[in-house]
Scaffold this motif. Sequence first.
Motif, PDB file in Angstrom:
ATOM      1  N   ILE A   1       0.811  -1.099   0.143  1.00  0.00           N
ATOM      2  CA  ILE A   1      -0.033   0.091   0.103  1.00  0.00           C
ATOM      3  C   ILE A   1       0.827   1.324   0.138  1.00  0.00           C
ATOM      4  O   ILE A   1       0.636   2.224  -0.718  1.00  0.00           O
ATOM      5  CB  ILE A   1      -1.064   0.247   1.263  1.00  0.00           C
ATOM      6  CG1 ILE A   1      -1.788  -1.183   1.187  1.00  0.00           C
ATOM      7  CG2 ILE A   1      -1.581   1.354   1.284  1.00  0.00           C
ATOM      8  CD1 ILE A   1      -2.707  -1.264   2.362  1.00  0.00           C
ATOM      9  N   LEU A   2       1.925   1.211   0.648  1.00  0.00           N
ATOM     10  CA  LEU A   2       2.629   2.479   0.645  1.00  0.00           C
ATOM     11  C   LEU A   2       3.547   2.706  -0.276  1.00  0.00           C
ATOM     12  O   LEU A   2       3.955   3.778  -0.512  1.00  0.00           O
ATOM     13  CB  LEU A   2       3.801   2.296   2.213  1.00  0.00           C
ATOM     14  CG  LEU A   2       3.061   2.404   3.576  1.00  0.00           C
ATOM     15  CD1 LEU A   2       3.945   1.943   4.661  1.00  0.00           C
ATOM     16  CD2 LEU A   2       2.816   3.819   3.688  1.00  0.00           C
TER      17      LEU A   2
ATOM     18  N   PHE B   1      -5.219  -4.328  -2.244  1.00  0.00           N
ATOM     19  CA  PHE B   1      -5.535  -5.466  -2.763  1.00  0.00           C
ATOM     20  C   PHE B   1      -4.175  -5.892  -3.720  1.00  0.00           C
ATOM     21  O   PHE B   1      -4.577  -6.614  -4.531  1.00  0.00           O
ATOM     22  CB  PHE B   1      -6.858  -5.390  -3.801  1.00  0.00           C
ATOM     23  CG  PHE B   1      -8.087  -4.942  -2.977  1.00  0.00           C
ATOM     24  CD1 PHE B   1      -8.559  -5.555  -1.931  1.00  0.00           C
ATOM     25  CD2 PHE B   1      -8.610  -3.637  -3.544  1.00  0.00           C
ATOM     26  CE1 PHE B   1      -9.608  -5.024  -1.281  1.00  0.00           C
ATOM     27  CE2 PHE B   1      -9.864  -3.215  -2.590  1.00  0.00           C
ATOM     28  CZ  PHE B   1     -10.267  -4.063  -1.791  1.00  0.00           C
ATOM     29  N   SER B   2      -2.992  -5.547  -3.415  1.00  0.00           N
ATOM     30  CA  SER B   2      -1.909  -6.018  -4.195  1.00  0.00           C
ATOM     31  C   SER B   2      -1.589  -7.412  -3.989  1.00  0.00           C
ATOM     32  O   SER B   2      -2.135  -7.756  -2.732  1.00  0.00           O
ATOM     33  CB  SER B   2      -0.723  -5.220  -3.860  1.00  0.00           C
ATOM     34  OG  SER B   2      -0.630  -4.062  -4.415  1.00  0.00           O
TER      35      SER B   2
ATOM     36  N   LEU C   1      -6.772  -3.623   8.278  1.00  0.00           N
ATOM     37  CA  LEU C   1      -5.496  -3.614   9.245  1.00  0.00           C
ATOM     38  C   LEU C   1      -4.284  -2.832   8.567  1.00  0.00           C
ATOM     39  O   LEU C   1      -3.681  -1.881   8.882  1.00  0.00           O
ATOM     40  CB  LEU C   1      -4.912  -4.919   9.675  1.00  0.00           C
ATOM     41  CG  LEU C   1      -3.687  -4.797  10.524  1.00  0.00           C
ATOM     42  CD1 LEU C   1      -3.621  -4.170  11.709  1.00  0.00           C
ATOM     43  CD2 LEU C   1      -2.973  -6.098  10.819  1.00  0.00           C
ATOM     44  N   HIS C   2      -4.422  -3.262   7.122  1.00  0.00           N
ATOM     45  CA  HIS C   2      -2.917  -2.689   6.346  1.00  0.00           C
ATOM     46  C   HIS C   2      -3.220  -1.295   5.906  1.00  0.00           C
ATOM     47  O   HIS C   2      -2.410  -0.628   6.057  1.00  0.00           O
ATOM     48  CB  HIS C   2      -2.869  -3.425   5.056  1.00  0.00           C
ATOM     49  CG  HIS C   2      -3.238  -5.236   5.229  1.00  0.00           C
ATOM     50  ND1 HIS C   2      -3.913  -5.836   4.623  1.00  0.00           N
ATOM     51  CD2 HIS C   2      -2.884  -5.679   6.101  1.00  0.00           C
ATOM     52  CE1 HIS C   2      -4.074  -7.098   4.860  1.00  0.00           C
ATOM     53  NE2 HIS C   2      -3.070  -7.012   5.873  1.00  0.00           N
TER      54      HIS C   2
ATOM     55  N   ILE D   1      -2.845   6.313  -3.052  1.00  0.00           N
ATOM     56  CA  ILE D   1      -2.969   6.449  -1.574  1.00  0.00           C
ATOM     57  C   ILE D   1      -1.763   7.093  -1.204  1.00  0.00           C
ATOM     58  O   ILE D   1      -0.668   6.126  -1.202  1.00  0.00           O
ATOM     59  CB  ILE D   1      -3.402   5.038  -0.646  1.00  0.00           C
ATOM     60  CG1 ILE D   1      -4.810   4.618  -1.391  1.00  0.00           C
ATOM     61  CG2 ILE D   1      -3.244   5.313   0.764  1.00  0.00           C
ATOM     62  CD1 ILE D   1      -4.996   3.131  -1.081  1.00  0.00           C
ATOM     63  N   THR D   2      -1.494   8.119  -0.776  1.00  0.00           N
ATOM     64  CA  THR D   2      -0.230   8.784  -0.515  1.00  0.00           C
ATOM     65  C   THR D   2      -0.616   9.594   0.787  1.00  0.00           C
ATOM     66  O   THR D   2      -1.640   9.394   1.336  1.00  0.00           O
ATOM     67  CB  THR D   2       0.341   9.366  -1.373  1.00  0.00           C
ATOM     68  OG1 THR D   2      -0.463  10.826  -1.486  1.00  0.00           O
ATOM     69  CG2 THR D   2       0.578   9.045  -2.885  1.00  0.00           C
ATOM     70  N   ALA D   3       0.585  10.125   1.799  1.00  0.00           N
ATOM     71  CA  ALA D   3       0.349  10.647   2.787  1.00  0.00           C
ATOM     72  C   ALA D   3      -0.506  12.025   2.489  1.00  0.00           C
ATOM     73  O   ALA D   3      -1.482  12.247   3.363  1.00  0.00           O
ATOM     74  CB  ALA D   3       1.841  11.042   3.324  1.00  0.00           C
ATOM     75  N   THR D   4      -0.338  12.555   1.333  1.00  0.00           N
ATOM     76  CA  THR D   4      -1.065  13.681   0.998  1.00  0.00           C
ATOM     77  C   THR D   4      -2.687  13.432   0.820  1.00  0.00           C
ATOM     78  O   THR D   4      -3.409  14.157   1.343  1.00  0.00           O
ATOM     79  CB  THR D   4      -0.279  14.571  -0.204  1.00  0.00           C
ATOM     80  OG1 THR D   4       0.923  14.389  -0.037  1.00  0.00           O
ATOM     81  CG2 THR D   4      -1.066  15.923  -0.362  1.00  0.00           C
TER      82      THR D   4
END
Lengths: 624, 313
Positions: free
Chosen positions: A87-88, A94-95, A109-110, B100-103
Amino acid sequence: VAAIAYSYHIGEYHQTSQSEFTWFWVGMLLLTLPLIGIIARAGTPNALRTALLTLYAILTYAPKLLRNPSSPVYHDEFAHWRDTYEILHTGKLFSPNPVIPITARYPGLHAATAALVNATGLSIWHAATVLLVLCHVLLVLGIASLGEGLGMTNRIAALAAILYSFNSSFLYFDTEFAYESMAVTLVVWTLVAYTQAIRSRSMRERAASCFLTVLLSAGVIVTHHLSTVSLLLIMTVIALALSMPWLARTGGWVRTASTAWGLALAAIVMAGFWFVVVAPSTFTYLSPYLAHGLSQLMSDAQGTGAARQLFSASLSPWWEQRSAYLVVVFALGLAVGGLLLIRAKLRDGSLRRGPLRALLISFMLLAVVYFPSVPFILSPAGSEGARRSWAFTWIGLAMLAAASMGWLLDAARRRTSRWSRVSLSIGLTAAISIVMIGGTAAGQNAAYRFPGPFLYGSDARSTTPEELAASAWFSAHFGTGHNLVVDRNSGLIFGSYGLQNFSAPSAGFATWELFLAKSGSLIPPYLLEELRSSNYTYMIVDRRMAYEIPADDTYFTTGEPADLVPSTGKSVFYGRLDKFNSLPWMIKVFQSDNYSIYRLNLPVGRTGYSVRPPSVKGRLVVIP
Amino acid sequence: MTVEYGYLRRVSSLWLSAWPIWAFVLFSALAAIHALPARDVWVIAVVPIVLLVPGSLTIGAAFGNYGRPRGTPFLGYATLLSVLWSVFASLALYVLHILITATTIYFIMLSLCAVLAVVAQARLLLERQVVGRHAEGSPELRDWETRRLSDSRNPAARIQWFAIVVAIVAGVSVLIGGTYFYEHLSSPPSTGYTQLAWTSTRENNAIAVGPAGTRLFFQIDHRQRNQASFKLSAAWEGSSARPIAKPLILSIGPNKTLRGELVVPAPPGRCTYRVVLTLTEINQVDPLTKLQPSWSINADIHGSGKSRSICVQ
C-alpha cells in the motif's frame, strides 16, 4: 516485566528450558495478580477500577512486545507486513500477497497501518505496534463496556474483561500483527454499540448507536473474514432472541427486535457484498478447515481417524500442559455457576421479559458454544478453527463466568471465619493462576512464545541473518517481483522483505515433486510446463530440508501429502537435492551455508551442456 | 477563587462551547507539525490527534452533545472510528483510482473532519438553544443537561479521566522500560555465514565466449566472527571434472568481502560447457554433511555463435 524479559533472555540460549517458563510465569503473575485483586475488590472505586483495568490491558501486551519489539517474527506477520508495504509503495489496495493470498482481500489492518505510517513517519512495524497496543487495550475495555451494557455492575464487568483475557489467543495470537488482532476488538465494540442501540430508549440515541454499529461492522467486514462470520452469527442470535415471546416480548419489543434485525441484516448485506464482489476466494479458503475438521472428528469418533496427540511435540513443561486441560474444567464450573445464577434470577422474577433477558440468554448461548468446539482441537484440520473461535465464544463465556466469579468473591467476603475467608481467597487466586497459565499454553506453542536458537521449520524461530542476506542479495541482484519455487520457510522472507512472488504448492502444482525426484529420474513434464508457462524463473533450496524434519510438520504447505513428513524422523529429501547442481536447465547463481539459488531456464529442450569437458585452461584472480 | 482557577474555567468553557471546531483546528495543524524540525518528538503529539480527532467528531456528529457516550466507551469508539475512517478513506481513494499517499489520505481525512466538525458544532449550538428554550418542559433534555453539567463539574468524572491518563502513562512507561531492559540484555551472537555468488546477471543464461575468452566476476562474503582458510577452485563440469585454473588458498578475515574473477578461455567449437566455481573451507567439518563445508556456483558458456544441442552428448 523484568522477569518476563529475563525469561526470554534465558530462552535465547536454549531450545527449551524449565527456567524460562518459571521466570515467565513469575513475572506474569506478579504483574497481573495484584491488579486483578484490586480490580475484584468490592470496595475499589469505579474510577480506579477502570484505570487499573486499562493498566492491566497495557501490561498484558508486554509478552508479545518483548517477543519481537523491532520486526515481524510470526508467520502471518510477514504476510501483513508485505500487504502494508505494498500500500505504501504502490498507493493501491489489494496487491497480491504470495505468503497468505487471502489477506490482500481484507485490507483493514494494512490500510490503517499505512495511514498511521503516512501520518507519523513511523516505520511499518512501529506504527503496527502502536495500533496493536491500542486494539489490545480496547479489547479489554470493550469487554468491560459490553458487560456494563448487559446490565452488569462496574466490578462484574471488569471481572468479565479479566476472565476474557485468559482465553488462549489473548496474550500472543490476538496481539500479533495480523488482521484478527484488530478485527476481534472491532467485533467487541460493534457488539457494545449493537446492545446500546437495542437498549436505548431515546430515538436519537438509538439512531446514533445504529450508525456506530453500521460503521464498526463495516470495519470488521473489510478487516477479517472469520471475525465477520462470527459477528454475523452473534448478531443473528441476538436478533432471534429479541423476537422470542418468552424472552423479549413486552411493550416496545417490536421496536427493539426491528432495530436488532435491521442492523443484523445491514451487516449481512455488507458482508455478502464483500464476500461476493471483493473477496470471492473467502469460501474456498475457509471451507476446507470446517469440512476437513468435521470429517476428521467423525473419523476420530468412529475410531478410524488419526487424532492429534495434544502437546505431542510441545516444548512446554508438564505443569503448563496439565493447566491447559484444567481450563476447560474451570470454565465449565464457572459457566454452570453463571447458568444457575441466571436461572435463579429468572425464577425470582428479577430478570423480566425484555431486551436485557434476551441479550443475556444470547451471550449465554455464545458461551455454551465453546464446549462443543473443544473436541475439534483433536482434529488436525479443525484445531486451528476451534482455537480461533474461542476468541469469540469467550466473549459469552466471560460474561457468564464473571457472574459466578463475583458470587464466589462475595461468598468469600461474607465468610465470618477468617480461615475460610483466607482459604477461599487463596483457592480463587490459585484457580486464576492455573487458568491464566493453561489458557496461554493451549494457544501458541513455545517456539512462538519464547525466542530461542534456530529451529528448522518452526516459523517463529527459523529466520536467520543468513536467510535475510540471501533474500537481500537476490532482490538487489535480480530485482523484485520474480516468480520463485520455494519451501514454506524460505517463502516467508523472500515473499515479504524480498518482495518476490510464488504460489502455494497444491496437488495440481506439486512443486515438492521437483525436490523429491531422484538424481537421473524424470521430473513430471506437466510440472516443468506449468513452471515455464507461469514464468517461474528462480528456485530457492534450503539444504536443511534434506536433513531435518520441520518443527511445524510442513515443508511446503498445510495441504501437502502426509508422507512428506515420515514418522521415521528421516527426511524424504535426503540425497535428493544435489541433483539441482547438474541439471542442464538450472544454473546455480548463489550459495550460502544453507541456501542455494538456481536460475530456471525452461523449456528443458533448449538447454544442455557437454559432458566431455574441454582441456583449455584459464585462471582465478581474487582482489582483496 | 484563584486567578489560575478562573483562567482554567475560561479555557474549559471555551473548549466546551466549540470543541468540534477546536478538534478540527488540531487536525488541520498536522500539516504544520510535519513541517517542524525534530519530527520524532512531534510523533507524540501526532499519534493522539490522528487516533482520536476523527472518531471524536463522529461521535459528536452522531450523538450531539447530549446522550453521547462518556468515559471508556467514548475513548473506545473515538479511537476505533478514527482508525476505521482512515481505512474507509483508503478504500474511497482506491475506488476513485487515486493513489493512496500521505497527502491524499491527509486531505480526504481533513475534508471528512471538516464535515463532521460542522455537523457536530451545529448540533451543539442547536441543542443548546433547544435546551435553553424547552428544558423546563422536557424532562429528557433536563436530564441530559443535568448529566452534562454534572459530568463537567463532577470531581469523580475528572478523577476518572486523571486515573486513566495516569494508568496509560504508567503502563506505556513500563512497556518502554521493559523493552529497553530486554534489548540491553546480552544476546547470543547471531550465527554467521559465508556466501558465494556471481556479481552480474550474465550467468543466468549460457554466455557466448569469443576467441579472447571471457571473465566471470564473483564475490565471497565471509560474515563470520573468525578468520578462516579456504580453497577456491574452478573446473569444467562433466563425466569427469577437469580443472580450469590453479586453485587458490585464501585466508579471509571476519566480516570481509572479497571480489574475484574467473578468466575463462574460449572453449573449442560451439558446444556449451558448464563451469563450476567451488569454495571449500579448510580444516572444518560441516555438522550436517560431516564433510568439509563447501559452496559452489556454476555458469554455462559456449563458443561464439548459436550453441548446438548436439554437443550435449
